[in-house]
Design a protein around this motif. Structure first.
Motif, short mmCIF file in Angstrom:
data_model
loop_
_atom_site.label_atom_id
_atom_site.label_comp_id
_atom_site.label_asym_id
_atom_site.label_seq_id
_atom_site.Cartn_x
_atom_site.Cartn_y
_atom_site.Cartn_z
N HIS A 154 0.83 -1.20 0.00
CA HIS A 154 0.00 0.00 0.00
C HIS A 154 0.87 1.25 0.00
CE1 HIS A 154 -4.09 -1.63 0.85
NE2 HIS A 154 -3.38 -2.66 1.27
N ALA A 155 0.39 2.28 -0.71
CA ALA A 155 0.94 3.63 -0.62
C ALA A 155 -0.17 4.52 -0.07
CB ALA A 155 1.40 4.12 -1.98
N VAL A 156 0.14 5.26 1.01
CA VAL A 156 -0.87 6.06 1.71
C VAL A 156 -0.51 7.53 1.60
CG1 VAL A 156 -2.06 6.45 3.89
CG2 VAL A 156 -1.20 4.15 3.34
N PHE A 157 -1.44 8.30 1.03
CA PHE A 157 -1.27 9.75 0.90
C PHE A 157 -2.23 10.45 1.85
CE2 PHE A 157 -0.21 7.83 -3.14
CZ PHE A 157 0.91 8.50 -3.59
N PHE A 158 -1.73 11.40 2.63
CA PHE A 158 -2.59 12.19 3.51
C PHE A 158 -2.90 13.52 2.82
CE2 PHE A 158 -0.59 9.19 6.37
CZ PHE A 158 -1.70 8.72 7.05
N VAL A 159 -4.18 13.82 2.69
CA VAL A 159 -4.65 14.99 1.95
C VAL A 159 -5.70 15.72 2.78
CG1 VAL A 159 -4.22 13.86 -0.27
CG2 VAL A 159 -6.47 13.65 0.80
N PRO A 160 -5.94 17.00 2.48
CA PRO A 160 -6.96 17.75 3.24
C PRO A 160 -8.37 17.21 3.05
CG PRO A 160 -5.46 19.26 2.13
CD PRO A 160 -5.17 17.89 1.58
N ASP A 161 -8.69 16.74 1.82
CA ASP A 161 -10.05 16.29 1.51
C ASP A 161 -9.98 15.10 0.57
OD1 ASP A 161 -12.69 15.92 0.83
OD2 ASP A 161 -12.98 17.90 -0.09
N VAL A 162 -10.37 13.92 1.04
CA VAL A 162 -10.28 12.72 0.21
C VAL A 162 -11.17 12.80 -1.02
CG1 VAL A 162 -9.63 11.23 2.13
CG2 VAL A 162 -12.04 11.51 1.56
N HIS A 163 -12.25 13.57 -0.94
CA HIS A 163 -13.19 13.65 -2.06
C HIS A 163 -12.72 14.60 -3.16
CE1 HIS A 163 -15.97 11.23 0.23
NE2 HIS A 163 -15.85 12.05 1.25
N ALA A 164 -11.70 15.41 -2.87
CA ALA A 164 -11.19 16.35 -3.86
C ALA A 164 -10.15 15.72 -4.78
CB ALA A 164 -10.58 17.57 -3.15
N VAL A 165 -9.76 14.48 -4.49
CA VAL A 165 -8.73 13.80 -5.29
C VAL A 165 -9.40 12.99 -6.40
CG1 VAL A 165 -6.88 12.09 -5.23
CG2 VAL A 165 -7.19 13.66 -3.30
N VAL A 186 -3.57 2.11 -3.72
CA VAL A 186 -3.39 3.56 -3.53
C VAL A 186 -4.46 4.07 -2.58
CG1 VAL A 186 -3.19 5.79 -4.68
CG2 VAL A 186 -2.50 3.69 -5.88
N ASN A 187 -4.03 4.65 -1.46
CA ASN A 187 -4.93 5.15 -0.43
C ASN A 187 -4.80 6.66 -0.30
OD1 ASN A 187 -5.51 2.35 1.25
ND2 ASN A 187 -3.42 2.44 0.45
N VAL A 188 -5.92 7.37 -0.28
CA VAL A 188 -5.91 8.80 0.06
C VAL A 188 -6.74 8.97 1.32
CG1 VAL A 188 -5.48 9.67 -2.25
CG2 VAL A 188 -7.83 9.26 -1.54
N ALA A 189 -6.16 9.64 2.33
CA ALA A 189 -6.78 9.71 3.64
C ALA A 189 -6.73 11.13 4.19
CB ALA A 189 -6.08 8.76 4.61
N SER A 190 -7.72 11.44 5.01
CA SER A 190 -7.77 12.71 5.73
C SER A 190 -7.94 12.42 7.21
CB SER A 190 -8.93 13.58 5.24
OG SER A 190 -8.81 13.90 3.88
N VAL A 191 -7.26 13.22 8.04
CA VAL A 191 -7.39 13.10 9.48
C VAL A 191 -8.59 13.93 9.93
CG1 VAL A 191 -6.28 13.46 11.71
CG2 VAL A 191 -4.91 12.73 9.74
N ILE A 192 -9.59 13.25 10.48
CA ILE A 192 -10.80 13.93 10.97
C ILE A 192 -10.63 14.32 12.44
CG2 ILE A 192 -13.31 13.75 11.22
CD1 ILE A 192 -12.24 13.58 8.34
N GLY A 193 -9.91 13.51 13.19
CA GLY A 193 -9.66 13.76 14.60
C GLY A 193 -8.59 12.83 15.10
N PRO A 194 -8.24 12.89 16.40
CA PRO A 194 -7.15 12.07 16.94
C PRO A 194 -7.44 10.57 16.92
CG PRO A 194 -8.30 13.22 18.71
CD PRO A 194 -8.82 13.79 17.42
N ASP A 195 -8.69 10.18 16.70
CA ASP A 195 -9.03 8.76 16.61
C ASP A 195 -9.98 8.50 15.43
OD1 ASP A 195 -11.30 9.98 17.55
OD2 ASP A 195 -11.59 8.64 19.26
N HIS A 196 -9.80 9.28 14.34
CA HIS A 196 -10.79 9.22 13.27
C HIS A 196 -10.14 9.61 11.94
CE1 HIS A 196 -15.25 10.29 12.09
NE2 HIS A 196 -14.73 9.30 11.37
N LEU A 197 -10.26 8.71 10.93
CA LEU A 197 -9.73 8.95 9.59
C LEU A 197 -10.82 8.75 8.56
CD1 LEU A 197 -6.46 6.82 9.90
CD2 LEU A 197 -6.55 9.32 9.89
N ALA A 198 -10.73 9.46 7.44
CA ALA A 198 -11.56 9.22 6.27
C ALA A 198 -10.65 8.67 5.17
CB ALA A 198 -12.24 10.50 5.80
#
Length: 273
Positions: A154-165, A186-198
């Motif tokens: 897996h390759a994981v990219f952290f982005v501001p908004d997963v839906h904008a990619v 290919v993974n695109v992810a956003s941090v929603i909170g300290p225990d929450h990812l999109a």
């Protein structure tokens, strides 16, 4: 000959499961792809064949819609755990090409011990040595991914908004880049909170799917390595949410639902090798 199958899904990531422990089912890439075709076959994101195992309760083989065989599938592991849990007192050890895993029925769904993640560049694998915490590479706006192997790469990219990619366009470009000799999820992810990812995932050999269990594991681990979240997180995918736990120095536990949709049978002669 009529071959029975069970149609299952985990968060909308759907599978055709064949129990071939007593009667072997020969499988070729062409046959797997034909059965996975949603127009002329049964239709699924992954085609699963259960076989006898000398190492575990069952061996699980996993085929993508393009016929390629892969080493791991988290959602399918939960489905198999649900399917075989009754005969194994709720606990199933599963042999996969990516390693041994364990599935256990819980009040929160099926919990799967996915084993320990791997981060060495040659364990991903990558074409040459580089920092897997922040690969010095980019594809347009997607840059510096974390690389991790959780039974598959897996390759994981952290982005501001997963839906904008535009993952439908960029996913296959990255999947087939020569830096990934076995291709890559290919993974695109956003941090929603300290225990929450999109999360959204482009799966190698399958494309965009509603959920990817190994993608959720890889993304959670990547976020933990970068200290973006704690050691237990909810990962929201288009099909629903999974809970991923990774205690320091331990193995990854993925917990979520699995469902049987229906049962059927197909004519073996219609899907030749």
């Amino acid at each position: 000959m009529r071959i029975p199958f069970i149609k299952m899904h985990g968060l909308g990531n759907d599978f055709v499961v064949i129990d071939a422990r007593e009667t072997a089912l020969p499988v070729s890439p062409a046959r797997a792809a034909a059965l996975a075709d949603r127009h002329t076959g049964i239709g699924c994101d992954q085609f699963i064949v259960l076989e006898p195992s000398a190492l575990a309760d069952v061996k699980m083989r996993i085929f993508n819609p393009d016929g390629s065989e892969v080493g791991a599938c988290g959602n399918a592991s939960r489905a198999v755990g649900l399917l075989l849990g009754a005969e194994r007192a709720g606990h199933t050890r599963i042999e996969t090409a990516g390693g041994l895993i364990e599935a256990q029925a819980t009040d929160a769904g099926i919990a799967v011990d996915m084993g320990a993640p791997r981060f060495d560049w040659n364990a991903i694998p990558l074409a040459y040595a580089m920092d897997t915490m922040a690969m010095p590479l980019g594809w347009e706006t997607l840059e510096n991914p974390v690389a991790v192997n959780v039974g598959n790469p897996h390759a994981v990219f952290f982005v501001p908004d997963v839906h904008a990619v535009d993952l439908a366009r960029l996913g296959p470009i990255i999947e087939n880049d020569p830096v990934f000799p076995e291709r890559v999820n290919v993974n695109v992810a956003s941090v929603i909170g300290p225990d929450h990812l999109a999360l959204r995932v482009w799966e190698r050999g399958a494309g965009l799917t509603r959920a990817c269990g190994t993608g959720a594991c890889a993304t959670a681990v990547a976020a933990m390595r970068r200290k973006l979240v704690g050691r237990s997180v909810a990962v929201d995918l288009p099909g629903g949410s999974l809970r991923i736990d990774w205690p320091e120095g331990g193995t990854i536990t993925m917990t979520g639902p699995a469902t049987t949709s229906f049962e059927g049978a197909f004519d073996d002669a219609l899907y030749p090798l």
